[in-house]
Write a protein that holds these residues in place. Sequence first.
Motif, PDB file in Angstrom:
ATOM      1  N   ARG A 142       0.825  -1.206   0.000  1.00 42.12           N
ATOM      2  CA  ARG A 142       0.000   0.000   0.000  1.00 42.12           C
ATOM      3  C   ARG A 142       0.859   1.255   0.000  1.00 42.12           C
ATOM      4  O   ARG A 142       0.455   2.299  -0.499  1.00 42.12           O
ATOM      5  CB  ARG A 142      -0.939   0.017   1.216  1.00 42.12           C
TER       6      ARG A 142
ATOM      7  N   ARG B 124      -2.500   6.323  -0.047  1.00 40.94           N
ATOM      8  CA  ARG B 124      -2.345   4.882   0.155  1.00 40.94           C
ATOM      9  C   ARG B 124      -1.285   4.577   1.201  1.00 40.94           C
ATOM     10  O   ARG B 124      -1.409   3.640   1.992  1.00 40.94           O
ATOM     11  CB  ARG B 124      -1.962   4.198  -1.165  1.00 40.94           C
TER      12      ARG B 124
ATOM     13  N   THR C 286      -8.099   4.663  -5.019  1.00 39.61           N
ATOM     14  CA  THR C 286      -7.585   5.125  -3.728  1.00 39.61           C
ATOM     15  C   THR C 286      -8.745   5.786  -2.993  1.00 39.61           C
ATOM     16  O   THR C 286      -9.202   6.854  -3.396  1.00 39.61           O
ATOM     17  CB  THR C 286      -6.437   6.125  -3.922  1.00 39.61           C
TER      18      THR C 286
ATOM     19  N   LEU D  11      -7.108  -3.676   1.698  1.00 39.01           N
ATOM     20  CA  LEU D  11      -7.157  -3.876   0.257  1.00 39.01           C
ATOM     21  C   LEU D  11      -8.418  -4.658  -0.080  1.00 39.01           C
ATOM     22  O   LEU D  11      -8.810  -5.561   0.664  1.00 39.01           O
ATOM     23  CB  LEU D  11      -5.933  -4.653  -0.231  1.00 39.01           C
TER      24      LEU D  11
ATOM     25  N   SER E  85      -7.393   0.283  -2.902  1.00 38.16           N
ATOM     26  CA  SER E  85      -6.890   0.465  -1.542  1.00 38.16           C
ATOM     27  C   SER E  85      -7.747   1.458  -0.774  1.00 38.16           C
ATOM     28  O   SER E  85      -8.127   2.511  -1.292  1.00 38.16           O
ATOM     29  CB  SER E  85      -5.444   0.974  -1.597  1.00 38.16           C
TER      30      SER E  85
ATOM     31  N   THR F 222      -7.964   3.703   2.815  1.00 37.76           N
ATOM     32  CA  THR F 222      -7.185   4.245   3.927  1.00 37.76           C
ATOM     33  C   THR F 222      -8.123   4.705   5.040  1.00 37.76           C
ATOM     34  O   THR F 222      -9.121   5.386   4.770  1.00 37.76           O
ATOM     35  CB  THR F 222      -6.318   5.435   3.465  1.00 37.76           C
TER      36      THR F 222
END
Length: 330
Positions: A17, A151, A183, A191, A199, A201
């Motif tokens: 990541r 990420r 993202t 993930l 991805s 966050t």
Amino acid sequence: MPANLTPQYLKAEEEYRRAGTPEEELKWLQIMLQEIPKHKGTDKLQAELKRKISETKKQLQSERSAGRKTRGVRIPRQGAGTAILLGGPNAGKSALLRALTRATPEVAPYPFTTKTPVPGMMPWEDVFVQLIDTPPVTADYFEPYMHGLIRGADLALLLVDLGSDEGIEDCQAVLEKLSKTKTRLSAQSYLDEEDVGLSYTRAFLVPNKMDLEDAAVRLELLHELVPLDFPEYPISAEHGIGLEALRNAIYHALDVVRVYSKLPSAKQPDLERPFTFRRGSTVLDMAEEVHKELAQNLKFARVWGSAVHDGTVVKGDYVLQDKDVVELHV
């Protein structure tokens, strides 16, 4: 994600990541495939990893054939972890960075003041957390290098301008812009099992300018129009409202432990600069952080801490606790 993923796999996933180049992505994808437990519960993820590895290899080959090299903005990680500041124009990201760190970004009452990422170090007790201010995100403006920064961060702070009627629309624009990419923000970092390239966050919602008139009304409207399951920390960066609660939340979201080192020849440990490790890390992880050869030759360690008697002899698999003092022996 499938059950029983090993610490080695999760560490490789975290590095993937954070990867800033296709070369780095390929390296960690291959390690993830190597480390993933082989059972029916991971069949789908194994197939997705193989697909992504093949895709990344083709991307690298294409770039090399064209003589191109992917370059992004790289900010070296420092401190106990990294939180990235996101938001629309005039959300107050730079003001927050100034308030929580010693950084001195330009702060002005007009949009797009921040043109490049600006890092700063936020103190928390005896450690520091890296904060990164970023250019504003709008429906029409999103720097490509932001993908890597988001990420690679442990946490994203999504700031919302409650001092303006446009603040809620700006917040929606940030989320919509990211929703069209791979993202994105979420209540947790992970993930996507169906698409390893997608991805998420972990994010906090940070409504700013709570000191201003009508801010409370706009906050209620924000909840109505932009329902999010992110933890929320209303603040006023300019007047210091809510900053200590936010500071504490940022640190605790990193889920790290502080560990102090002690040389066998020293009477006292070094209490000035603690190591920080993900919760669940071991003495062997600490030895590897100090030096790879030390980890290879480690015989035992002595530990002073809340979970053991002073000077207890432990092996490399001892799980580190917050504020442990560790003396490594080879």
